[in-house]
Motif scaffolding. Structure first.
Motif, PDB file in Angstrom:
ATOM      1  N   ALA A 235       5.501   5.583   2.829  1.00 19.67           N
ATOM      2  CA  ALA A 235       5.858   5.369   4.204  1.00 19.67           C
ATOM      3  C   ALA A 235       5.567   6.422   5.027  1.00 19.67           C
ATOM      4  CB  ALA A 235       7.213   4.878   4.214  1.00 19.67           C
ATOM      5  N   LEU A 236       6.249   7.812   4.724  1.00 19.11           N
ATOM      6  CA  LEU A 236       5.983   9.009   5.198  1.00 19.11           C
ATOM      7  C   LEU A 236       4.569   9.386   5.497  1.00 19.11           C
ATOM      8  CD1 LEU A 236       7.529  11.275   6.790  1.00 19.11           C
ATOM      9  CD2 LEU A 236       7.528  12.402   4.391  1.00 19.11           C
ATOM     10  N   PHE A 237       3.739   9.203   4.760  1.00 20.53           N
ATOM     11  CA  PHE A 237       2.276   9.405   4.678  1.00 20.53           C
ATOM     12  C   PHE A 237       1.383   8.597   5.459  1.00 20.53           C
ATOM     13  CE2 PHE A 237      -2.082   9.350   2.864  1.00 20.53           C
ATOM     14  CZ  PHE A 237      -2.320  10.545   3.131  1.00 20.53           C
ATOM     15  N   LEU A 238       1.630   6.927   5.405  1.00 13.20           N
ATOM     16  CA  LEU A 238       0.729   6.215   6.085  1.00 13.20           C
ATOM     17  C   LEU A 238       1.160   5.564   7.397  1.00 13.20           C
ATOM     18  CD1 LEU A 238       0.056   3.708   2.648  1.00 13.20           C
ATOM     19  CD2 LEU A 238      -1.528   5.670   3.995  1.00 13.20           C
ATOM     20  N   THR A 239       2.692   5.693   7.619  1.00 13.16           N
ATOM     21  CA  THR A 239       2.916   5.014   8.889  1.00 13.16           C
ATOM     22  C   THR A 239       2.415   6.069   9.995  1.00 13.16           C
ATOM     23  OG1 THR A 239       4.984   4.302   7.848  1.00 13.16           O
ATOM     24  CG2 THR A 239       4.888   4.544  10.593  1.00 13.16           C
ATOM     25  N   PRO A 240       2.454   7.227  10.095  1.00 13.61           N
ATOM     26  CA  PRO A 240       1.863   8.251  11.133  1.00 13.61           C
ATOM     27  C   PRO A 240       0.298   8.515  10.904  1.00 13.61           C
ATOM     28  CG  PRO A 240       2.940   9.658   9.443  1.00 13.61           C
ATOM     29  CD  PRO A 240       3.189   8.155   9.176  1.00 13.61           C
ATOM     30  N   LEU A 241      -0.067   8.097   9.744  1.00  8.00           N
ATOM     31  CA  LEU A 241      -1.649   8.439   9.796  1.00  8.00           C
ATOM     32  C   LEU A 241      -2.729   7.840  10.682  1.00  8.00           C
ATOM     33  CD1 LEU A 241      -3.767  10.183   7.779  1.00  8.00           C
ATOM     34  CD2 LEU A 241      -3.949   7.840   6.558  1.00  8.00           C
ATOM     35  N   PRO A 242      -2.522   6.554  11.013  1.00  7.02           N
ATOM     36  CA  PRO A 242      -3.342   5.973  11.984  1.00  7.02           C
ATOM     37  C   PRO A 242      -3.132   6.747  13.420  1.00  7.02           C
ATOM     38  CG  PRO A 242      -2.221   4.106  10.905  1.00  7.02           C
ATOM     39  CD  PRO A 242      -1.326   5.512  10.403  1.00  7.02           C
ATOM     40  N   GLU A 243      -2.000   7.148  13.757  1.00  4.41           N
ATOM     41  CA  GLU A 243      -1.827   7.972  15.022  1.00  4.41           C
ATOM     42  C   GLU A 243      -2.376   9.287  15.105  1.00  4.41           C
ATOM     43  OE1 GLU A 243      -0.810   6.093  17.626  1.00  4.41           O
ATOM     44  OE2 GLU A 243      -0.261   4.344  16.345  1.00  4.41           O
TER      45      GLU A 243
ATOM     46  N   THR B 151       0.682  -1.080   0.000  1.00  5.36           N
ATOM     47  CA  THR B 151      -0.077   0.255   0.022  1.00  5.36           C
ATOM     48  C   THR B 151       0.950   1.312  -0.088  1.00  5.36           C
ATOM     49  OG1 THR B 151      -1.685  -1.211   1.352  1.00  5.36           O
ATOM     50  CG2 THR B 151      -1.933   1.283   1.167  1.00  5.36           C
ATOM     51  N   MET B 152       1.984   1.293   0.531  1.00  2.00           N
ATOM     52  CA  MET B 152       2.870   2.343   0.814  1.00  2.00           C
ATOM     53  C   MET B 152       3.670   2.857  -0.700  1.00  2.00           C
ATOM     54  SD  MET B 152       4.965   1.560   4.017  1.00  2.00           S
ATOM     55  CE  MET B 152       4.154   1.330   5.701  1.00  2.00           C
ATOM     56  N   ILE B 153       3.906   1.681  -1.288  1.00  2.00           N
ATOM     57  CA  ILE B 153       4.274   1.766  -2.574  1.00  2.00           C
ATOM     58  C   ILE B 153       3.333   2.332  -3.621  1.00  2.00           C
ATOM     59  CG2 ILE B 153       5.301   0.568  -4.887  1.00  2.00           C
ATOM     60  CD1 ILE B 153       6.753  -1.214  -3.072  1.00  2.00           C
ATOM     61  N   VAL B 154       2.089   1.785  -3.572  1.00  2.00           N
ATOM     62  CA  VAL B 154       0.854   2.077  -4.314  1.00  2.00           C
ATOM     63  C   VAL B 154       0.597   3.699  -4.138  1.00  2.00           C
ATOM     64  CG1 VAL B 154      -1.454   1.839  -5.095  1.00  2.00           C
ATOM     65  CG2 VAL B 154       0.021  -0.125  -4.616  1.00  2.00           C
ATOM     66  N   VAL B 155       0.143   3.969  -2.917  1.00  2.00           N
ATOM     67  CA  VAL B 155      -0.123   5.194  -2.415  1.00  2.00           C
ATOM     68  C   VAL B 155       0.919   6.446  -2.668  1.00  2.00           C
ATOM     69  CG1 VAL B 155      -0.794   6.791  -0.616  1.00  2.00           C
ATOM     70  CG2 VAL B 155      -1.755   4.536  -0.822  1.00  2.00           C
ATOM     71  N   GLY B 156       2.201   6.104  -2.378  1.00  3.73           N
ATOM     72  CA  GLY B 156       3.188   6.715  -2.696  1.00  3.73           C
ATOM     73  C   GLY B 156       3.585   7.060  -4.125  1.00  3.73           C
ATOM     74  N   GLY B 157       3.436   6.150  -4.912  1.00  2.00           N
ATOM     75  CA  GLY B 157       3.794   6.216  -6.370  1.00  2.00           C
ATOM     76  C   GLY B 157       4.590   4.934  -6.698  1.00  2.00           C
ATOM     77  N   ARG B 158       4.363   4.288  -7.532  1.00  2.00           N
ATOM     78  CA  ARG B 158       5.113   3.101  -8.032  1.00  2.00           C
ATOM     79  C   ARG B 158       6.311   3.226  -9.014  1.00  2.00           C
ATOM     80  NH1 ARG B 158       0.139  -0.379 -10.143  1.00  2.00           N
ATOM     81  NH2 ARG B 158      -0.338   1.782 -10.627  1.00  2.00           N
ATOM     82  N   SER B 159       6.122   4.348  -9.884  1.00  2.00           N
ATOM     83  CA  SER B 159       7.098   4.664 -10.888  1.00  2.00           C
ATOM     84  C   SER B 159       8.469   4.918 -10.530  1.00  2.00           C
ATOM     85  CB  SER B 159       6.484   5.611 -11.644  1.00  2.00           C
ATOM     86  OG  SER B 159       6.311   6.917 -10.948  1.00  2.00           O
TER      87      SER B 159
END
Length: 328
Positions: free
Chosen positions: A280-288, A263-271
């Protein structure tokens, strides 16, 4: 051989920024800024989130290396768990220094991935994905039932903290600097790999594996190399996690973790590999950040991802192209 080099050259991105030294400049700036991060954060909880974000960045980058040859692994967390158990057992049972056990776990995980990849990388598409999913489930079952070694569901406790030349990284603040240094090393490795002959071959295979094979590229060898490197880095990241939280169990690295890395790769950008970092920077702290919304936390988390994927199919890194001025 001439045709092979032509394919490798054509497969390389034409963006001049890729050939510049901009990433290295950004790394130097980030290193300078990182020195002040633990002292600027409000409390140790946020330092902990920063540490998890760095570890997630390592995992996401390692999976992106495998994705760069056109494969997607649903068992990536299993390699992280394998590295964690190897490093923890070496430190607990044999008294191996944590730094040395970290290196051994990375090499052992990479070797295991190479041996496994030599068999399963003959598969393509959904068949490869299903086999990696199966490998992840087998790892969890082995860790759960081989209680004489792994201590079963109780896991391994009191794992020694990471240490380097007598300097301990037991506290969250001190571990941040170690995790950041390792993150930078992985980032530079990915950057160098992406710019090398291997990186050009990886991109060629990802774009059209049949064309790459017809031009003389040994696709099997390059896919095994990518799988081994990516899994080895995941093993190092798992070992770092074990020495940071000082406890691991079969529930520490599961299928859900593998999905989270994808999910981190897809949301951040696969290219681009930068997409893995942004994800990783966006999704890791998001739940908190959504913790105050109690029962709505998971709903809001899913809604945020849906919005990103709906309006930014190229991932968050595609925002740069939207704000970039049109030069006609």
């Amino acid at each position: 051989m001439r045709e092979t080099s032509m394919v490798l050259d054509k497969s390389a991105p034409s963006d001049p920024a890729r050939r510049s030294w901009t990433p290295l400049v950004l790394v130097i700036v980030a290193c300078g800024a990182a020195a002040f991060v633990p002292s600027l954060l409000p409390n140790l909880f946020y330092v902990h989130i920063a540490n998890l974000t760095l570890l997630s960045g390592i995992f996401a980058l390692s999976l992106w290396i495998i994705y760069s040859v056109g494969q997607l692994s649903l068992g990536h967390a299993a390699f992280a768990g394998l590295g964690a158990y190897i490093s923890a057992l070496l430190a607990l049972r044999l008294g191996v220094p944590p730094l040395l056990s970290l290196v051994i776990s990375g090499l052992a995980t990479a070797t295991s991935a190479a041996l496994l990849g030599a068999v399963i990388l003959r598969l393509r598409g959904v068949y490869f994905v299903l086999v990696t999913f199966l490998f992840g489930q087998i790892f969890t079952l082995v860790a759960l039932n081989w209680s004489d070694v792994t201590n079963g569901a109780n896991g391994l406790i009191s794992i020694p903290p990471m240490a380097l030349f007598g300097l301990s990284f037991a506290s969250r603040s001190s571990f941040f600097y170690f995790a950041f240094a390792m993150f930078i090393l992985v980032l530079l490795l990915t950057w160098a790999l992406n710019r090398s002959m291997f990186g050009r071959a990886f991109h060629s295979i990802q774009q059209n594996i049949d064309l790459a094979e017809s031009c003389g590229i040994d696709t099997s060898r390059f896919q095994i190399v990518a799988f081994a490197i990516g899994s080895g880095i995941a093993g190092v990241g798992g070992a770092m996690m074990a020495h940071y939280i000082r406890y691991i169990s079969p529930d520490t690295f599961t299928f859900q973790n593998s999905v989270a890395f994808i999910t981190m790769i897809v949301v951040g950008g696969r290219s681009l590999y930068w997409g893995a970092l942004v994800g990783a920077l966006f999704l890791t702290p998001l739940p908190e950040l959504l913790r105050d919304f109690a029962g709505m936390q998971h709903i809001l988390y899913g809604a945020v991802m849906i919005v990103v994927l709906r309006f930014l199919p190229g991932g968050l890194i595609s925002l740069a192209s939207l704000v970039k001025p049109n030069r006609g």
